[in-house]
Scaffold this motif. Structure first.
Motif, PDB file in Angstrom:
ATOM      1  N   VAL A 260       2.189   7.827  -4.606  1.00 54.34           N
ATOM      2  CA  VAL A 260       2.181   6.863  -3.508  1.00 54.34           C
ATOM      3  C   VAL A 260       1.930   5.491  -4.105  1.00 54.34           C
ATOM      4  CG1 VAL A 260       1.010   6.161  -1.376  1.00 54.34           C
ATOM      5  CG2 VAL A 260       1.254   8.590  -1.917  1.00 54.34           C
TER       6      VAL A 260
ATOM      7  N   TYR B 246       6.186   8.090  -1.787  1.00 52.57           N
ATOM      8  CA  TYR B 246       5.877   7.342  -0.572  1.00 52.57           C
ATOM      9  C   TYR B 246       5.453   5.930  -0.964  1.00 52.57           C
ATOM     10  CZ  TYR B 246       5.698  12.082   1.270  1.00 52.57           C
ATOM     11  OH  TYR B 246       6.016  13.369   1.595  1.00 52.57           O
TER      12      TYR B 246
ATOM     13  N   VAL C 112      12.339   6.693  -2.344  1.00 56.25           N
ATOM     14  CA  VAL C 112      10.970   6.555  -1.846  1.00 56.25           C
ATOM     15  C   VAL C 112      10.993   6.480  -0.317  1.00 56.25           C
ATOM     16  CG1 VAL C 112      11.033   4.039  -2.121  1.00 56.25           C
ATOM     17  CG2 VAL C 112       8.835   5.215  -2.062  1.00 56.25           C
ATOM     18  N   LYS C 113      10.030   7.119   0.314  1.00 59.31           N
ATOM     19  CA  LYS C 113       9.919   7.035   1.767  1.00 59.31           C
ATOM     20  C   LYS C 113       8.977   5.884   2.099  1.00 59.31           C
ATOM     21  CE  LYS C 113      10.627  11.228   4.130  1.00 59.31           C
ATOM     22  NZ  LYS C 113      10.140  12.535   4.572  1.00 59.31           N
ATOM     23  N   LEU C 114       9.486   4.853   2.738  1.00 63.14           N
ATOM     24  CA  LEU C 114       8.634   3.691   3.034  1.00 63.14           C
ATOM     25  C   LEU C 114       7.938   3.853   4.376  1.00 63.14           C
ATOM     26  CD1 LEU C 114      10.802   0.701   1.758  1.00 63.14           C
ATOM     27  CD2 LEU C 114       8.750   1.678   0.701  1.00 63.14           C
ATOM     28  N   VAL C 115       6.671   3.488   4.387  1.00 64.01           N
ATOM     29  CA  VAL C 115       5.869   3.558   5.603  1.00 64.01           C
ATOM     30  C   VAL C 115       5.465   2.122   5.940  1.00 64.01           C
ATOM     31  CG1 VAL C 115       3.733   4.463   6.593  1.00 64.01           C
ATOM     32  CG2 VAL C 115       4.969   5.800   4.881  1.00 64.01           C
TER      33      VAL C 115
ATOM     34  N   VAL D  63       4.162   1.898   0.525  1.00 62.23           N
ATOM     35  CA  VAL D  63       3.786   0.956   1.582  1.00 62.23           C
ATOM     36  C   VAL D  63       3.971  -0.443   1.013  1.00 62.23           C
ATOM     37  CG1 VAL D  63       1.951   0.151   3.116  1.00 62.23           C
ATOM     38  CG2 VAL D  63       2.039   2.568   2.459  1.00 62.23           C
TER      39      VAL D  63
ATOM     40  N   LEU E 135      -1.919  14.392  -6.413  1.00 59.47           N
ATOM     41  CA  LEU E 135      -1.612  13.146  -5.693  1.00 59.47           C
ATOM     42  C   LEU E 135      -2.084  11.968  -6.527  1.00 59.47           C
ATOM     43  CD1 LEU E 135      -0.857  11.467  -3.152  1.00 59.47           C
ATOM     44  CD2 LEU E 135      -3.098  12.041  -2.206  1.00 59.47           C
TER      45      LEU E 135
ATOM     46  N   VAL F   4      -0.890  17.365   0.335  1.00 53.85           N
ATOM     47  CA  VAL F   4      -1.784  17.065  -0.792  1.00 53.85           C
ATOM     48  C   VAL F   4      -3.167  16.580  -0.346  1.00 53.85           C
ATOM     49  CG1 VAL F   4      -0.111  16.707  -2.650  1.00 53.85           C
ATOM     50  CG2 VAL F   4      -0.600  14.840  -1.056  1.00 53.85           C
TER      51      VAL F   4
ATOM     52  N   SER G 110       3.425  -1.097   6.830  1.00 57.19           N
ATOM     53  CA  SER G 110       2.048  -1.346   6.408  1.00 57.19           C
ATOM     54  C   SER G 110       1.058  -1.309   7.578  1.00 57.19           C
ATOM     55  CB  SER G 110       1.950  -2.673   5.674  1.00 57.19           C
ATOM     56  OG  SER G 110       2.254  -3.720   6.564  1.00 57.19           O
TER      57      SER G 110
ATOM     58  N   LEU H 261     -11.521  10.576  -0.664  1.00 58.50           N
ATOM     59  CA  LEU H 261     -10.596  11.656  -1.018  1.00 58.50           C
ATOM     60  C   LEU H 261     -11.139  12.570  -2.117  1.00 58.50           C
ATOM     61  CD1 LEU H 261      -7.278   9.587  -1.012  1.00 58.50           C
ATOM     62  CD2 LEU H 261      -7.864  11.420   0.571  1.00 58.50           C
TER      63      LEU H 261
ATOM     64  N   VAL I 112      -4.114  -3.142   3.663  1.00 59.26           N
ATOM     65  CA  VAL I 112      -3.723  -1.737   3.818  1.00 59.26           C
ATOM     66  C   VAL I 112      -4.872  -0.800   3.429  1.00 59.26           C
ATOM     67  CG1 VAL I 112      -2.125   0.061   3.036  1.00 59.26           C
ATOM     68  CG2 VAL I 112      -1.283  -2.265   3.446  1.00 59.26           C
TER      69      VAL I 112
ATOM     70  N   LYS J  66      -7.810  -0.269   5.877  1.00 60.95           N
ATOM     71  CA  LYS J  66      -7.323   0.509   7.024  1.00 60.95           C
ATOM     72  C   LYS J  66      -7.187   1.979   6.649  1.00 60.95           C
ATOM     73  CE  LYS J  66      -3.849  -2.278   8.374  1.00 60.95           C
ATOM     74  NZ  LYS J  66      -2.503  -2.563   8.866  1.00 60.95           N
ATOM     75  N   LEU J  67      -6.658   2.193   5.448  1.00 60.23           N
ATOM     76  CA  LEU J  67      -6.443   3.555   4.976  1.00 60.23           C
ATOM     77  C   LEU J  67      -7.784   4.286   4.819  1.00 60.23           C
ATOM     78  CD1 LEU J  67      -4.161   5.447   4.073  1.00 60.23           C
ATOM     79  CD2 LEU J  67      -4.378   4.527   1.763  1.00 60.23           C
TER      80      LEU J  67
ATOM     81  N   ILE K 180      -0.861   9.043   6.266  1.00 55.15           N
ATOM     82  CA  ILE K 180      -1.801  10.174   6.234  1.00 55.15           C
ATOM     83  C   ILE K 180      -1.102  11.440   6.746  1.00 55.15           C
ATOM     84  CG2 ILE K 180      -3.951  11.074   7.225  1.00 55.15           C
ATOM     85  CD1 ILE K 180      -4.961   8.125   7.201  1.00 55.15           C
TER      86      ILE K 180
ATOM     87  N   PHE L 127      -9.820  11.018   9.680  1.00 54.58           N
ATOM     88  CA  PHE L 127      -9.006  12.217   9.451  1.00 54.58           C
ATOM     89  C   PHE L 127      -9.844  13.336   8.837  1.00 54.58           C
ATOM     90  CE2 PHE L 127      -6.679  14.534   6.105  1.00 54.58           C
ATOM     91  CZ  PHE L 127      -5.749  15.207   6.870  1.00 54.58           C
TER      92      PHE L 127
ATOM     93  N   LYS M 227      -9.080   5.130   8.351  1.00 49.51           N
ATOM     94  CA  LYS M 227      -8.314   6.212   8.993  1.00 49.51           C
ATOM     95  C   LYS M 227      -8.540   7.552   8.284  1.00 49.51           C
ATOM     96  CE  LYS M 227      -5.865   3.759  12.032  1.00 49.51           C
ATOM     97  NZ  LYS M 227      -5.762   4.024  13.473  1.00 49.51           N
ATOM     98  N   LEU M 228      -8.681   7.486   6.962  1.00 54.00           N
ATOM     99  CA  LEU M 228      -8.900   8.734   6.217  1.00 54.00           C
ATOM    100  C   LEU M 228     -10.265   9.325   6.549  1.00 54.00           C
ATOM    101  CD1 LEU M 228      -7.351   8.015   2.715  1.00 54.00           C
ATOM    102  CD2 LEU M 228      -6.776   9.949   4.189  1.00 54.00           C
TER     103      LEU M 228
ATOM    104  N   VAL N 134      -0.698   3.178   8.827  1.00 57.92           N
ATOM    105  CA  VAL N 134      -1.202   4.066   7.780  1.00 57.92           C
ATOM    106  C   VAL N 134      -1.402   5.487   8.312  1.00 57.92           C
ATOM    107  CG1 VAL N 134      -2.263   2.290   6.335  1.00 57.92           C
ATOM    108  CG2 VAL N 134      -3.611   3.380   8.114  1.00 57.92           C
TER     109      VAL N 134
END
Lengths: 317, 248
Positions: free
Chosen positions: A279, A295, B226-229, A297, A256, B247, B231, A223, A304, A307-308, B238, A315, A311-312, B234
């Protein structure tokens, strides 16, 4: 009369916070119907000043000013402020500006309000909104000197383009003797600093040990982010003090902020609360950070985060 | 070596901040006060100089009598003497001018103040004091050594550190890193008993106007939920960061 903005530069480029304080100065100049004047040291690449609203640019080129020295720099700025009859001086929240601001305030017999987050609530009398209690609250402070210094919080106003006609002047200033000697400077190159970063990734005790920090570093790399940590992590020596963010550490005001395995003690939240989007990744659904985050998780960081990262990467491509 | 450490009496770091009288005043009801953490790092370093090099350590605060418990605590930690300037600390300019009066009457070789207090976060006192006294000054100090009459201090800069040297007298803005957290001194019973016998002088303030006045306070707006996603999704996180929060 004028509004003076100190535009900091490094390696012949203006810093992001220089363009932010200039954008702020321009907005204020419209309200107060004054000219906005920039003062910069050792730079010839000045296009950014016109692009962000400077009416006048004063540049002091002097090899003796190659290294930042608080007393010498504040003396130069005070001389320019007097010459330009500046009533308001705007500084950023960089380490250097916080260092020189009180010295400048003494030279000009002016007030100084750091951590200002918005345009003044009123211009006569001058009332500014600033954070206090380490971001747990705001205060409206009336600054009642002839000259007033505003220290703008990082990332509070943003950078705004405003193409303007700029007159340029080079100034030669007789330098005072600075009796502090710089022995050496150690600067990490090629890494984003917490102060400048748009994105900050922070790790807490949930990562279980310094050997797992590659998760934070890899995520930060994808990032283009800076890395940070919670207080217990720096106290245990897992990470250097310079990465500790929170009430007694560094403040964070990024766009962020991603906290991995940080429970979110009130002192930690205070320090990072100026960040725009927060987050949290934590396996404990009761972690207080979930109350402060945008946000969340609920999950194991060790599952996590990889995986992030994967995926990032996809992306970003 | 004579050391002065400036102390600020601040609400404990866990304090929930509230205001009274139409948001014009900080609500001190039920608030526990502590030594400002940045000052405590400085005091701890000062005590190190006292123990290793025989320095004499004076602690100073500007505040009402309600500050005395934390000044006694500084004495219990090991300071030799305490001074309280009996005034409400209205702003950094006011406080620095009060401290400067004391400094002019005493030959301090080293003056330490926290780089900022955790309540009003002005970050002005050590710098303004340096300007008023025309002393050398290093803030955000994370290392301090003194040999003969030369101080070598490291300053934290954005993305690194800078090592500076200066003749004494010098003013230091202390912060975390100056001493390790584990080196902070918890007063023992002997220290607490001794502190009762140590001098705590109360001095009248000089007449000086503050340069800023707090008109009112405001608390941050309450945050939304909070918005929960999940696990295992992901991608959704994103997506939200990209399309909703914009962001990334």
């Amino acid at each position: 009369m004028s509004i003076l903005v100190y535009t900091e530069s490094e390696n012949n480029n203006f810093k992001k916070n220089a363009l932010e304080v200039l954008s702020y100065g321009k907005a204020l100049s419209k309200i107060m119907n004054e000219k906005v004047v920039c003062v910069s040291f050792n730079i010839d690449n000045t296009e950014d000043l016109s692009l962000h609203g400077a009416d006048k640019s004063i540049i002091i080129n002097d090899t003796s000013l190659a290294d930042f020295k608080a007393k010498t720099y504040s003396n130069c700025i005070s001389k320019i402020a007097k010459k330009e009859k500046s009533k308001i001086i705007i500084l950023s929240s960089s380490a250097d500006c916080r260092y020189l601001a009180p010295l400048l305030a003494v030279e000009l017999d002016s007030s100084y309000s750091p951590n200002v987050v918005d345009l003044p609530k009123s211009s006569n009398p001058l009332v500014v909104k600033r954070t206090c209690f380490t971001n747990k609250a705001f205060s409206f402070s009336e600054l009642n000197s002839e000259i007033n210094i505003i220290g703008l919080s990082n990332n509070a106003f943003g950078v705004h383009e405003n193409q303007s006609e700029t007159t340029f002047e080079n100034e030669k200033i007789e330098l005072i003797e600075d009796t502090i000697k710089i022995n050496s400077t150690e600067k990490i190159t090629g890494k984003v600093t917490i102060a400048d970063a748009d994105i900050v990734i922070s790790g807490g005790r949930g990562l279980k040990g310094p050997e797992n920090w590659h998760l934070i570093e890899d995520l930060a790399e994808v990032l283009g982010a800076a890395t940070a940590c919670s207080k217990p992590v720096s106290d245990m020596g897992w990470r250097p003090h310079s990465e500790h963010v929170g009430q007694t550490g560094k403040p964070v005001a990024s766009n962020l902020y991603i906290a991995i395995g940080v429970s979110g003690a009130i002192q930690h939240i205070a320090g990072i609360n100026s960040s725009k989007v927060k987050v949290v990744v934590n396996n404990d659904p009761e972690a207080p950070f979930f109350k402060a985050a945008d946000y969340g998780v609920i999950g194991d960081a060790f599952e996590v985060v990889p995986k992030l990262i994967k995926k990032l990467k996809a992306f970003k491509n | 070596m004579n050391i002065l450490v400036c102390i600020s009496n601040v609400p404990d770091t866990t304090t929930k901040i509230n205001f009274i009288n139409n948001d014009s005043e900080f609500d001190t009801n039920g608030v526990q006060y502590i030594i400002n953490p940045n000052d405590e790092f400085g005091l701890t370093r000062a005590i190190w100089f006292q123990q290793k090099k025989g320095a004499k350590v004076t602690v100073l605060t500007v505040g009402e009598s309600s500050c005395e418990p934390i000044m006694r605590k500084c004495l219990a930690i090991g300071a030799d003497k305490a001074i309280r300037i009996d005034a409400i600390p209205t702003d950094g300019f006011f406080v620095a001018n009060q401290v400067s009066e004391i400094c002019k009457k005493n030959n301090y070789d080293l003056i330490i103040a926290g780089r900022e207090s955790i309540d009003y976060n002005g970050g002005m006192v050590p710098g303004i004091l340096a300007g008023l006294l025309n002393y050398n000054f290093v803030t955000n100090c994370i290392q301090l050594e003194i040999d003969q009459n030369i101080a070598v201090a490291s300053r934290e800069i954005d993305g690194g550190k800078e090592i500076l040297s200066s003749k004494l007298p010098i003013i230091i803005g202390a912060q975390k890193g100056l001493v390790e957290e584990k080196d902070l001194i918890i007063p023992n019973m002997r220290g607490i008993m001794q502190a009762r016998q140590k001098p705590l002088d109360v001095i009248r303030p000089i007449n000086i106007q503050a340069k800023s006045i707090i008109k009112s306070f405001e608390k941050p707006k309450p945050k939304g939920e909070v918005k929960l996603v999940p696990s295992d999704n992901v991608d959704e996180l994103i997506n939200l960061l990209h399309n909703e929060a914009k962001v990334i």
